[in-house]
Design a protein around this motif. Structure first.
Motif, short mmCIF file in Angstrom:
data_model
loop_
_atom_site.label_atom_id
_atom_site.label_comp_id
_atom_site.label_asym_id
_atom_site.label_seq_id
_atom_site.Cartn_x
_atom_site.Cartn_y
_atom_site.Cartn_z
N ALA A 62 0.06 -49.22 28.98
CA ALA A 62 -0.46 -48.54 30.17
C ALA A 62 -1.19 -49.50 31.09
CB ALA A 62 -1.39 -47.40 29.75
N ALA A 63 -0.80 -49.49 32.35
CA ALA A 63 -1.54 -50.27 33.35
C ALA A 63 -2.91 -49.67 33.58
CB ALA A 63 -0.75 -50.31 34.66
N TRP A 64 -3.10 -48.42 33.19
CA TRP A 64 -4.37 -47.72 33.37
C TRP A 64 -5.23 -47.74 32.11
CZ3 TRP A 64 -3.77 -44.01 29.69
CH2 TRP A 64 -2.45 -43.57 29.42
N ALA A 65 -4.85 -48.57 31.14
CA ALA A 65 -5.61 -48.66 29.89
C ALA A 65 -6.96 -49.33 30.13
CB ALA A 65 -4.80 -49.42 28.84
N TYR A 66 -7.67 -49.57 29.04
CA TYR A 66 -9.01 -50.16 29.11
C TYR A 66 -9.02 -51.46 28.31
CZ TYR A 66 -14.10 -50.34 29.10
OH TYR A 66 -15.40 -50.73 29.30
N PRO A 67 -9.72 -52.49 28.78
CA PRO A 67 -10.42 -52.63 30.06
C PRO A 67 -9.46 -53.01 31.18
CG PRO A 67 -10.77 -54.59 28.76
CD PRO A 67 -9.97 -53.65 27.89
N ARG A 94 10.78 -49.54 27.01
CA ARG A 94 11.28 -48.67 28.07
C ARG A 94 10.10 -48.04 28.80
NH1 ARG A 94 13.61 -43.10 25.21
NH2 ARG A 94 11.70 -42.49 24.12
N ARG A 95 10.33 -47.62 30.03
CA ARG A 95 9.33 -46.93 30.81
C ARG A 95 9.30 -45.46 30.39
NH1 ARG A 95 6.85 -49.75 35.11
NH2 ARG A 95 7.37 -51.96 34.80
N VAL A 96 8.10 -44.86 30.42
CA VAL A 96 7.94 -43.47 30.01
C VAL A 96 6.99 -42.75 30.96
CG1 VAL A 96 8.34 -43.99 27.56
CG2 VAL A 96 6.00 -43.99 28.46
N GLU A 155 0.86 -33.98 34.27
CA GLU A 155 1.32 -35.37 34.18
C GLU A 155 0.32 -36.25 34.91
OE1 GLU A 155 5.53 -36.39 34.41
OE2 GLU A 155 5.01 -37.79 36.03
N PHE A 156 -0.20 -37.26 34.20
CA PHE A 156 -1.20 -38.12 34.84
C PHE A 156 -0.75 -39.56 34.97
CE2 PHE A 156 -2.41 -37.83 30.34
CZ PHE A 156 -2.53 -39.16 29.97
N ALA A 157 0.45 -39.90 34.51
CA ALA A 157 0.97 -41.25 34.70
C ALA A 157 2.49 -41.20 34.63
CB ALA A 157 0.42 -42.21 33.65
N ASP A 158 3.14 -41.94 35.53
CA ASP A 158 4.60 -41.95 35.53
C ASP A 158 5.12 -43.31 35.09
OD1 ASP A 158 4.26 -43.65 37.70
OD2 ASP A 158 4.74 -42.12 39.20
N THR A 159 6.41 -43.54 35.30
CA THR A 159 7.04 -44.76 34.79
C THR A 159 6.59 -46.02 35.53
OG1 THR A 159 8.94 -44.34 36.24
CG2 THR A 159 9.08 -43.53 33.98
N SER A 160 5.90 -45.87 36.65
CA SER A 160 5.42 -47.06 37.36
C SER A 160 4.24 -47.71 36.64
CB SER A 160 5.01 -46.69 38.79
OG SER A 160 3.86 -45.85 38.78
N SER A 161 3.57 -46.97 35.76
CA SER A 161 2.37 -47.51 35.12
C SER A 161 2.33 -47.29 33.62
CB SER A 161 1.12 -46.88 35.74
OG SER A 161 1.11 -45.47 35.55
N THR A 162 3.41 -46.76 33.04
CA THR A 162 3.41 -46.44 31.62
C THR A 162 4.75 -46.84 30.99
OG1 THR A 162 2.11 -44.49 32.22
CG2 THR A 162 2.81 -44.66 29.94
N ALA A 163 4.68 -47.41 29.80
CA ALA A 163 5.88 -47.82 29.07
C ALA A 163 5.58 -47.75 27.58
CB ALA A 163 6.31 -49.23 29.48
N PRO A 272 18.64 -37.02 20.78
CA PRO A 272 17.68 -37.76 21.61
C PRO A 272 16.85 -36.79 22.44
CG PRO A 272 19.92 -38.61 21.87
CD PRO A 272 20.03 -37.30 21.14
N VAL A 273 15.59 -37.14 22.69
CA VAL A 273 14.74 -36.33 23.55
C VAL A 273 14.18 -37.19 24.67
CG1 VAL A 273 14.15 -34.63 21.80
CG2 VAL A 273 12.76 -36.69 22.02
N SER A 274 13.68 -36.55 25.70
CA SER A 274 13.22 -37.25 26.90
C SER A 274 12.02 -38.15 26.61
CB SER A 274 12.88 -36.24 28.00
OG SER A 274 12.03 -35.23 27.49
N ALA A 275 11.89 -39.20 27.42
CA ALA A 275 10.89 -40.25 27.19
C ALA A 275 9.53 -39.85 27.72
CB ALA A 275 11.36 -41.55 27.83
#
Length: 427
Positions: A62-67, A94-96, A155-163, A272-275
């Motif tokens: 996550a790009a929004w992780a800490y620190p 993969r992005r999620v 939903e608080f994060a999309d594939t632009s900031s989460t993988a 398979p299920v969605s990411a």
């Protein structure tokens, strides 16, 4: 003719084949100034690669992780590593999308254990309280949860900031790529670090103790017992990177780590299920009851490639940290709670097969809260710490490894500001 350069021995100490040690080895051996004729990089592991939390974690990136100073850079580096080394194939990169789900159990296959299990649990550091949303509409592709169970979704994060990655595969890939560039991996239990007077000869070294005045000492060597032969060896060291996770204090007593045990399970699905990576709050009462009346269980639920779902519960302090190399005690009750809560809100999970039950210890500096890890020089010359990443070790490993490689081979960190991570801030 110029004199040959003096060889620099860089020893990375990891316990359980950790991701921090393996990514540090990777970035050291891929640094522009790395020269195998000058730099000897050795990674010492107690048992096998990814045997600790690095092989049992969920793998959320996550790009929004800490620190913040580690998270954004590390997220970008994960992406770069995946593009450079086919991470999608080798370690499931993969992005999620990431969301918060609140649900009430629609079906409860076995509630007796759930209702009798009341041991205290501790926040792992990723979950935070959010206002409950009135909407219960799930995204169209989040079709592997029971729609009627959903009380709220955001939903608080999309594939632009989460993988995501598969941590076991990622850790082993980093180690293999480091080996290909000249790193050596030794399986052995480190007994102690040896130090000598700052201006003295390394031959006059002695084991580091908590009574030593670190400012007057420097690292000289590392003593370990080989896993295969049980023979004791002492390895010269110009620099030691201590990346031993929750076991760090056993070798460097000044650091206080609070080991937090976390349980997880994996379930193989029929399709398979969605990411999605979901932070879920599951209430085990009848859906007709007033919202919030039932006991909640907080789970992290991560869909993975290859029809697998990884599910992690909250942490506990019930069992002390075992010695390095010893097995971690797994609570069947904790795994039972996780499985039943997850299956109570998903028919896909109910129809799946449980393929793994596991437990590991997270290296937390402040239990139940977010705190900066320790990355950088210590008062002991030649000793660098890279530890205390808590639940964000997988996500923040590349930035940590890159920062440490720059610190050792450039003499300073250029990729990010590491002032807040300085181990010398601990008194």
């Amino acid at each position: 003719m110029s004199a040959p350069k003096e060889q620099q021995h860089i020893v990375i100490i990891g316990v359980g084949g950790g991701i921090i040690g393996c990514t540090t080895a990777y970035y050291l051996t891929h640094h522009p100034h790395f020269d195998p004729s000058v730099h000897a990089v050795t990674l010492i592991e107690a048992t096998k690669l990814a045997n600790g939390a690095s092989g049992k974690a969920g793998g959320l990136l996550a790009a929004w992780a800490y620190p913040n100073n580690l998270a954004k850079l590390s997220f970008d580096l994960h992406d770069q590593l995946a593009r450079d080394h086919d991470g999608a194939e080798l370690w499931g990169y993969r992005r999620v999308r990431c969301g918060q789900l609140t649900a009430v159990a629609a079906q409860r296959p076995d509630t007796s254990k759930l209702e009798s299990s009341n041991h205290p649990t501790i926040d792992l550091g990723k979950w935070w309280a959010r206002d409950q949303k009135k909407s219960s509409v799930l995204p169209d592709d989040l079709d592997w949860f029971d729609y009627k169970s959903a009380q709220a979704y955001e939903e608080f994060a999309d594939t632009s900031s989460t993988a995501q990655v598969h941590p076991f595969q990622f850790t082993n890939s980093m180690a293999r790529l480091a080996e290909q560039r000249g790193a050596r991996i030794i399986m052995g239990k480190v007994e102690h670090l040896n130090c000598c007077n700052a201006n003295g000869a390394s031959e006059n070294s002695s084991p580091l103790t908590s009574f030593d005045d670190l400012t007057q000492k420097r690292v000289a060597s590392v003593t370990y017992v080989d896993k295969t032969t049980s023979e004791q060896h002492t390895l010269p060291a110009t620099t030691v990177v201590l990346a031993a996770g929750p076991w760090t204090p056993s070798l460097f007593p000044k650091v206080r780590i609070h080991p937090l045990r976390a349980h997880s399970v994996s379930i193989k699905l029929q399709r398979p299920v969605s990411a999605y990576c979901l932070f879920s709050d599951i209430r085990l009462g009848d859906s007709r009851q007033a919202f919030g009346a039932a006991k909640p269980i907080s789970l992290e639920i991560y869909a993975r490639p290859n029809n697998e779902v990884y599910i992690c519960g909250q942490g506990d302090l019930d069992i002390p940290l075992p010695a390095p190399g010893n097995a971690v005690e797994i609570s069947s009750d904790s795994c039972h709670d996780i499985i039943n809560a997850a299956m109570s809100v998903s028919e896909e999970l109910r129809n799946g097969k449980v393929t793994g039950r596991r437990a590991c210890y997270l290296p937390t500096l402040d239990v139940g809260a977010s705190s900066d890890p320790l990355v950088g020089h210590t008062e002991l010359a030649g000793l660098v710490l890279a530890t205390g990443h808590s639940c964000w070790g997988i996500s923040n490993a590349p930035a940590t490894g890159k920062a440490v490689s720059e610190l050792i081979l450039d003499g300073k960190v250029s990729c990010m500001d590491v002032a807040s991570l300085d181990p010398r801030r601990i008194r």
